[in-house]
Scaffold this motif. Structure first.
Motif, short mmCIF file in Angstrom:
data_model
loop_
_atom_site.label_atom_id
_atom_site.label_comp_id
_atom_site.label_asym_id
_atom_site.label_seq_id
_atom_site.Cartn_x
_atom_site.Cartn_y
_atom_site.Cartn_z
N THR A 1 0.86 -1.20 0.00
CA THR A 1 0.00 0.00 0.00
C THR A 1 0.89 1.25 0.00
OG1 THR A 1 -0.13 -0.17 2.42
CG2 THR A 1 -1.95 -1.10 1.14
N PRO A 2 1.46 1.61 -1.14
CA PRO A 2 2.44 2.70 -1.17
C PRO A 2 1.85 4.08 -0.93
CG PRO A 2 2.03 1.88 -3.39
CD PRO A 2 1.34 0.93 -2.45
N ARG A 3 0.59 4.32 -1.26
CA ARG A 3 0.06 5.69 -1.21
C ARG A 3 0.16 6.33 0.17
NH1 ARG A 3 -6.00 7.32 -3.11
NH2 ARG A 3 -6.52 6.43 -1.08
N PRO A 4 -0.30 5.68 1.27
CA PRO A 4 -0.17 6.34 2.57
C PRO A 4 1.28 6.53 3.02
CG PRO A 4 -1.02 4.12 2.82
CD PRO A 4 -1.04 4.42 1.36
N TRP A 5 2.17 5.64 2.60
CA TRP A 5 3.58 5.80 2.93
C TRP A 5 4.17 7.01 2.21
CZ3 TRP A 5 6.63 3.60 6.55
CH2 TRP A 5 6.14 2.46 7.19
N ARG A 6 3.83 7.18 0.94
CA ARG A 6 4.32 8.35 0.21
C ARG A 6 3.82 9.64 0.85
NH1 ARG A 6 4.85 7.30 -6.25
NH2 ARG A 6 6.08 9.18 -5.95
N ALA A 7 2.53 9.65 1.21
CA ALA A 7 1.97 10.84 1.84
C ALA A 7 2.66 11.13 3.17
CB ALA A 7 0.47 10.66 2.05
N PHE A 8 2.95 10.09 3.95
CA PHE A 8 3.63 10.28 5.24
C PHE A 8 5.00 10.92 5.04
CE2 PHE A 8 6.82 8.54 8.15
CZ PHE A 8 6.36 9.04 9.36
N PHE A 9 5.81 10.35 4.14
CA PHE A 9 7.16 10.88 3.93
C PHE A 9 7.13 12.29 3.33
CE2 PHE A 9 8.61 6.28 3.76
CZ PHE A 9 9.35 6.36 4.93
N GLU A 10 6.21 12.53 2.42
CA GLU A 10 6.16 13.85 1.77
C GLU A 10 5.74 14.95 2.75
OE1 GLU A 10 3.63 13.14 -1.55
OE2 GLU A 10 5.17 12.00 -2.67
N ARG A 11 4.90 14.62 3.73
CA ARG A 11 4.55 15.60 4.75
C ARG A 11 5.76 15.99 5.60
NH1 ARG A 11 -0.14 12.34 5.36
NH2 ARG A 11 0.78 11.35 7.22
N ARG A 12 6.78 15.15 5.59
CA ARG A 12 7.99 15.42 6.35
C ARG A 12 9.13 15.92 5.47
NH1 ARG A 12 4.53 12.66 8.59
NH2 ARG A 12 4.32 12.46 10.85
N GLY A 13 8.79 16.39 4.30
CA GLY A 13 9.75 17.08 3.45
C GLY A 13 10.53 16.21 2.50
N ALA A 14 10.23 14.92 2.43
CA ALA A 14 10.97 14.04 1.53
C ALA A 14 10.31 14.01 0.15
CB ALA A 14 11.03 12.63 2.10
N THR A 15 11.11 13.70 -0.86
CA THR A 15 10.56 13.38 -2.17
C THR A 15 10.51 11.87 -2.29
OG1 THR A 15 12.77 13.46 -3.17
CG2 THR A 15 11.46 15.49 -3.20
N THR A 16 9.47 11.35 -2.96
CA THR A 16 9.28 9.90 -2.97
C THR A 16 9.18 9.35 -4.38
OG1 THR A 16 6.85 10.09 -2.87
CG2 THR A 16 8.04 10.01 -0.76
N SER A 17 9.51 8.08 -4.47
CA SER A 17 9.34 7.31 -5.71
C SER A 17 9.09 5.86 -5.28
CB SER A 17 10.59 7.41 -6.59
OG SER A 17 11.73 6.92 -5.90
N THR A 18 8.80 5.00 -6.24
CA THR A 18 8.61 3.58 -5.94
C THR A 18 9.56 2.74 -6.77
OG1 THR A 18 6.81 3.40 -7.56
CG2 THR A 18 6.18 3.85 -5.27
N ARG A 19 9.95 1.61 -6.20
CA ARG A 19 10.90 0.73 -6.90
C ARG A 19 10.77 -0.68 -6.35
NH1 ARG A 19 17.51 1.33 -6.45
NH2 ARG A 19 18.05 -0.70 -7.37
N ASP A 20 10.77 -1.66 -7.23
CA ASP A 20 10.77 -3.07 -6.84
C ASP A 20 12.23 -3.53 -6.81
OD1 ASP A 20 10.41 -5.74 -6.38
OD2 ASP A 20 9.02 -6.08 -8.03
N PHE A 21 12.82 -3.58 -5.63
CA PHE A 21 14.25 -3.87 -5.51
C PHE A 21 14.57 -5.33 -5.82
CE2 PHE A 21 14.04 0.03 -3.08
CZ PHE A 21 15.27 0.63 -3.30
N ASP A 22 13.71 -6.25 -5.38
CA ASP A 22 14.06 -7.67 -5.49
C ASP A 22 13.23 -8.43 -6.51
OD1 ASP A 22 11.69 -7.61 -4.14
OD2 ASP A 22 12.50 -8.31 -2.24
#
Length: 249
Positions: free
Chosen positions: A198-219
């Motif tokens: 569920t990436p959407r709430p995580w992106r919103a959480f980090f962005e409220r704290r000044g981070a820029t976000t992206s998504t990536r499938d590492f493995d």
């Protein structure tokens, strides 16, 4: 011959008989259609009732997981219970990564706990509780993260080797033993990647704290990680809250 009587051939009487039979067939068809309609209505009502019950369960499970697996407030042994009327409660594999400009600095196999039922879903990952299916989820409990101009303190709840799966309804006791380990890293441009369905709430959480976000499938397992890049140079402190959990009814 009496008017309206058959002339003996039976033609008029036959027509009346056929008309009477048509009424019987019409009533039978109407009853059949009504029965099918009632069956469809019953199925629809049953689905709505199950969905509403699952919605109530989702709120309860969210609060129970937050209380039972509270990694920051607890040290040592702790007991909790997760209650729900229906669904499945099970563990999942999730990874948290710390990266800088050179690449991956640390990888933590954090694990997670997921409950799902009739389109509703609750997940505990890395210390956060997220409620709702992918694409329509909200964060009920934030992960432990604090940032300032020159420092970032990131906390990660790690479930270790906990493995369990329960289907149906009931009360699942959770027994935990929590320890804490803190590591300091030098100044750098830091990124934190949290694997989540569920990436959407995580992106919103980090962005409220000044981070820029992206998504990536590492493995390459089909589950993306939300990558939060914090601007500027700062010192990173990583606090690993190890939650040794056992579940059993």
């Amino acid at each position: 011959m009496i008017p309206g009587d058959s002339d003996g051939s039976g033609r008029d009487g036959g027509r009346r008989a056929r008309r009477g039979q048509s009424h019987v067939i019409g009533v039978a068809l109407l009853l059949g259609i009504t029965a099918v309609s009632m069956a469809g209505l019953t199925a629809t009502v049953g689905t709505v009732v199950e969905s509403n019950a699952a919605g109530v369960d989702a709120g309860r499970v969210s609060a129970d997981l937050d209380a039972a697996l509270s990694p920051v407030e607890v040290t040592g042994h702790h007991r909790g219970t997760v209650s729900y009327s229906d669904g499945r409660l099970h563990t999942v594999n999730r990874t948290v990564r710390v990266l800088n400009a050179s690449g991956e600095v640390r990888r933590v196999e954090a694990g997670g706990v997921v409950w799902s039922s009739h389109g509703h879903r609750v997940a505990f990952v890395a210390g956060a509780v997220v409620r709702g299916p992918p694409g329509n989820a909200v964060m009920d409990a934030d992960p432990p993260l604090a940032t300032s101009a020159g420092t970032a303190v990131a906390g990660v709840a790690v479930l270790g080797d906990a493995r369990f799966s329960y289907a149906g309804g009931g009360r699942v006791p959770l027994s935990t033993r929590v320890t804490h380990d803190r590591s300091a890293y030098g100044d750098g441009e830091w990124q934190i990647a949290v694997e989540t369905a569920t990436p959407r709430p995580w992106r919103a959480f980090f962005e409220r704290r000044g981070a820029t976000t992206s998504t990536r499938d590492f493995d390459g397992d089909g589950v993306d990680s939300v990558v939060a890049r914090f601007p500027g140079t700062r010192e990173l402190h990583l606090v690993v809250h190890r939650v040794h959990a056992e579940a059993g009814r």
